[in-house]
Design a protein around this motif. Structure first.
Motif, short mmCIF file in Angstrom:
data_model
loop_
_atom_site.label_atom_id
_atom_site.label_comp_id
_atom_site.label_asym_id
_atom_site.label_seq_id
_atom_site.Cartn_x
_atom_site.Cartn_y
_atom_site.Cartn_z
N ASP A 30 0.83 -1.21 0.00
CA ASP A 30 0.00 0.00 0.00
C ASP A 30 0.86 1.26 0.00
O ASP A 30 1.73 1.43 0.86
CB ASP A 30 -0.91 0.01 1.24
CG ASP A 30 -1.97 -1.08 1.17
OD1 ASP A 30 -2.20 -1.58 0.07
OD2 ASP A 30 -2.52 -1.41 2.25
N GLY A 31 0.60 2.19 -0.96
CA GLY A 31 1.26 3.49 -0.98
C GLY A 31 2.68 3.49 -1.49
O GLY A 31 3.33 4.54 -1.55
N TYR A 32 3.21 2.32 -1.85
CA TYR A 32 4.62 2.29 -2.24
C TYR A 32 4.84 3.06 -3.54
O TYR A 32 5.75 3.89 -3.64
CB TYR A 32 5.07 0.84 -2.41
CG TYR A 32 6.49 0.71 -2.90
CD1 TYR A 32 7.57 0.91 -2.03
CD2 TYR A 32 6.76 0.39 -4.24
CE1 TYR A 32 8.87 0.79 -2.49
CE2 TYR A 32 8.06 0.27 -4.70
CZ TYR A 32 9.11 0.48 -3.82
OH TYR A 32 10.39 0.37 -4.28
N TYR A 33 3.99 2.80 -4.55
CA TYR A 33 4.15 3.49 -5.82
C TYR A 33 3.92 5.01 -5.67
O TYR A 33 4.63 5.82 -6.27
CB TYR A 33 3.21 2.91 -6.87
CG TYR A 33 3.68 1.58 -7.45
CD1 TYR A 33 5.03 1.33 -7.62
CD2 TYR A 33 2.75 0.60 -7.82
CE1 TYR A 33 5.46 0.11 -8.15
CE2 TYR A 33 3.16 -0.61 -8.35
CZ TYR A 33 4.53 -0.85 -8.51
OH TYR A 33 4.95 -2.04 -9.03
N GLU A 34 2.89 5.35 -4.86
CA GLU A 34 2.60 6.78 -4.68
C GLU A 34 3.78 7.51 -4.04
O GLU A 34 4.15 8.62 -4.41
CB GLU A 34 1.35 6.95 -3.81
CG GLU A 34 0.04 6.56 -4.48
CD GLU A 34 -0.16 5.05 -4.51
OE1 GLU A 34 0.73 4.34 -4.00
OE2 GLU A 34 -1.20 4.60 -5.04
N SER A 35 4.38 6.87 -3.04
CA SER A 35 5.53 7.48 -2.37
C SER A 35 6.71 7.62 -3.32
O SER A 35 7.39 8.65 -3.35
CB SER A 35 5.93 6.63 -1.16
OG SER A 35 7.11 7.12 -0.56
N LEU A 36 6.90 6.58 -4.10
CA LEU A 36 8.00 6.62 -5.06
C LEU A 36 7.77 7.72 -6.09
O LEU A 36 8.70 8.46 -6.47
CB LEU A 36 8.13 5.25 -5.75
CG LEU A 36 9.30 5.10 -6.74
CD1 LEU A 36 10.63 5.31 -6.03
CD2 LEU A 36 9.26 3.73 -7.40
N GLU A 37 6.54 7.86 -6.55
CA GLU A 37 6.21 8.89 -7.53
C GLU A 37 6.41 10.30 -6.95
O GLU A 37 6.92 11.19 -7.61
CB GLU A 37 4.77 8.69 -8.02
CG GLU A 37 4.38 9.66 -9.13
CD GLU A 37 2.97 9.42 -9.62
OE1 GLU A 37 2.54 10.13 -10.54
OE2 GLU A 37 2.29 8.53 -9.06
N THR A 38 6.00 10.48 -5.69
CA THR A 38 6.16 11.79 -5.04
C THR A 38 7.62 12.18 -4.93
O THR A 38 8.01 13.31 -5.22
CB THR A 38 5.51 11.77 -3.65
OG1 THR A 38 4.12 11.47 -3.78
CG2 THR A 38 5.67 13.10 -2.95
N ARG A 39 8.45 11.21 -4.50
CA ARG A 39 9.87 11.51 -4.35
C ARG A 39 10.52 11.80 -5.70
O ARG A 39 11.40 12.65 -5.81
CB ARG A 39 10.56 10.33 -3.66
CG ARG A 39 10.31 10.28 -2.16
CD ARG A 39 11.07 9.15 -1.50
NE ARG A 39 10.53 7.86 -1.92
CZ ARG A 39 11.09 6.70 -1.60
NH1 ARG A 39 12.21 6.66 -0.89
NH2 ARG A 39 10.53 5.57 -1.98
N THR A 40 10.04 11.08 -6.71
CA THR A 40 10.58 11.34 -8.05
C THR A 40 10.23 12.75 -8.51
O THR A 40 11.07 13.47 -9.09
CB THR A 40 10.02 10.31 -9.05
OG1 THR A 40 10.34 8.99 -8.62
CG2 THR A 40 10.59 10.54 -10.44
N ALA A 41 8.98 13.20 -8.24
CA ALA A 41 8.56 14.55 -8.63
C ALA A 41 9.35 15.61 -7.88
O ALA A 41 9.76 16.64 -8.45
CB ALA A 41 7.06 14.72 -8.38
N GLU A 42 9.59 15.39 -6.61
CA GLU A 42 10.37 16.34 -5.82
C GLU A 42 11.80 16.43 -6.32
O GLU A 42 12.38 17.52 -6.37
CB GLU A 42 10.35 15.93 -4.35
CG GLU A 42 8.99 16.10 -3.68
CD GLU A 42 8.99 15.61 -2.24
OE1 GLU A 42 10.01 14.99 -1.83
OE2 GLU A 42 7.99 15.84 -1.54
#
Length: 431
Positions: A30-42
């Motif tokens: 749960d939330g792994y892809y979302e977290s990874l995507e957020t860090r990539t955007a930052e």
């Protein structure tokens, strides 16, 4: 089977790895892809900011306050690296320039503040240099006040009943020459008397208009611009603190008088003058906020609380000023840099000229209006009292003001008792 038995740990680890890999794709956490995507955007945003900083054109700031928007590109100066040594040197030069401008500005403020603020009597402060100077102070101060009233303001007063009666008597004496006598009998006396009654009835208005034409403003010397009551009569030596407060009052009076004179500069008489009359000018003999009342009497010891509150520091424009927001609308209170004097003034002025007078008070004078009140003047009532104001609407303007005096130049005039009252240091010895 022996091979399996010997490598069972490796086989178990491999199976676990395969299961974990399959679990990631089939059952993602749960939330792994979302977290990874957020860090990539930052990370992308940070990279963008870095690229913008690298590509940004650097400009040399302009320290000129009159042209703050003007600047030059570093690239035009051949300085691709930021900050380069030349840029650092430029910054140091700009800092020194600002410091020099600040010093010059402070000196300019001192020059403006002490302009027209010389001693009434040379050698009278901080301690009178001789007994004759102290004894003659009151008389010389009166002469300077008369000079402000007569020469600077062009002040005058309405004709008194005595003046009108004298003029009426002179008119009758002149008319007596028109009486015709026949056998010692005045044959035309009733006719001459009737003419005298007619002309004498017009005499007060005529004299009032002449008085209004010969002066720029009405100033009653018995009510305003007076010698302070604290000064002893001639023949008695005043205390240095009394001379100090008389001097401060004269400084404030001079500034107000010059502001009135500047407002009335183009007038030829009271009718033309924006300011018609000075009703009052009250300058209390105290600083703001008021220190110990006992010490103000001169020579008294300063209470311990006041002594602790006083900074005792020399004037320094780089030290932050105390916050007087709870005591005055301007937030100004007396401190080691300047002293605050509150005063009140009331004048009769043409209604549309009030802003002009307020501007004159503030221009090149350290005066601020704290409060203002207006009341309409009845010109007919003033005419009955002898005051000729003319046809334009007039109001009585009451002002509560403050003026500041920089200690940079006032310290040398302060008597020891006044410096003790303020906790101020002795003036620096001249170099």
């Amino acid at each position: 089977m022996d091979i399996v038995k010997k490598n069972i740990p490796s086989i178990i680890c491999g199976v676990i790895a395969i299961v974990a890999l399959v679990a990631v794709f089939l059952w993602p956490l749960d939330g792994y892809y979302e977290s990874l995507e957020t860090r990539t955007a930052e990370s992308a945003k940070a990279q963008g900011r870095l690229n913008a900083l690298v590509r940004k054109q650097r400009r040399i700031p302009n320290p000129n306050p009159r042209d703050p928007g003007s600047s030059e590109l570093l690239a035009e100066k051949g300085q691709p690296v930021y900050p380069s040594k030349n840029v650092i040197d430029f910054g140091d030069a700009a800092k020194k320039l600002v410091e020099a401008q600040s010093t010059a500005m402070y000196q300019s403020a001192i020059d403006i503040n002490q302009r027209d603020h010389g001693l009434v009597v040379g050698g009278s402060l901080p301690i009178p240099l001789s007994t004759p100077i102290a004894l003659g102070y009151r008389e010389l101060l009166l002469k300077e006040i008369d000079n402000l009233r007569i020469k600077i303001l062009g002040g005058g007063i309405p004709p008194t009943p005595e003046v009108i009666k004298t003029a009426s008597d002179a008119l009758w004496i002149a008319m007596q020459k028109d009486i015709i006598y026949v056998q010692n009998e005045p044959v035309n006396l009733p006719k001459v008397q009737a003419r005298f009654q007619k002309e004498s009835a017009l005499l007060p208005e005529k004299i009032q208009k002449e008085a209004a034409a010969s002066a720029k403003i009405y100033v009653d010397p018995t009510k305003v611009l007076l010698v302070p009551a604290s000064l002893p009569p001639d023949g008695k030596v005043p205390d240095p603190s009394v001379i100090w407060w008389a001097q401060v009052e004269f400084w404030v009076t001079t500034d107000v008088v010059n502001a009135i004179a500047a407002t009335n500069i183009d007038s030829k008489g009271v009718v033309d003058s924006p300011i018609k009359q000075i009703h009052s000018l009250v300058v209390p003999s105290t600083f703001f906020p008021e220190p110990s009342a006992a010490a103000l009497a001169g020579g008294a010891e300063v209470p311990a609380a006041d002594a602790e509150a006083a900074t005792g520091a020399a004037p320094d424009p780089t030290v932050p000023l105390p916050d007087g927001s709870s005591q005055a609308p301007t937030k100004r209170v007396s401190n080691s840099l300047f002293d605050v004097i509150h005063f009140n003034v009331a004048v009769d002025i043409e209604a549309d000229q009030v802003p002009r007078f307020l501007k004159a008070l503030a221009t090149n004078r350290f005066i601020t209006v704290l409060n203002m009140d207006l009341s309409v003047v009845d010109p007919q009532l003033m005419q009955l009292a002898g005051y000729v104001y003319g046809p334009r609407p007039v109001v009585t303007l009451h002002l509560e003001c403050e003026e500041i005096f920089l200690r940079h130049w006032t310290l040398k005039y302060m008597p020891p008792s006044i410096r003790k009252l303020l906790g101020a240091p002795a003036p620096a010895a001249p170099r």
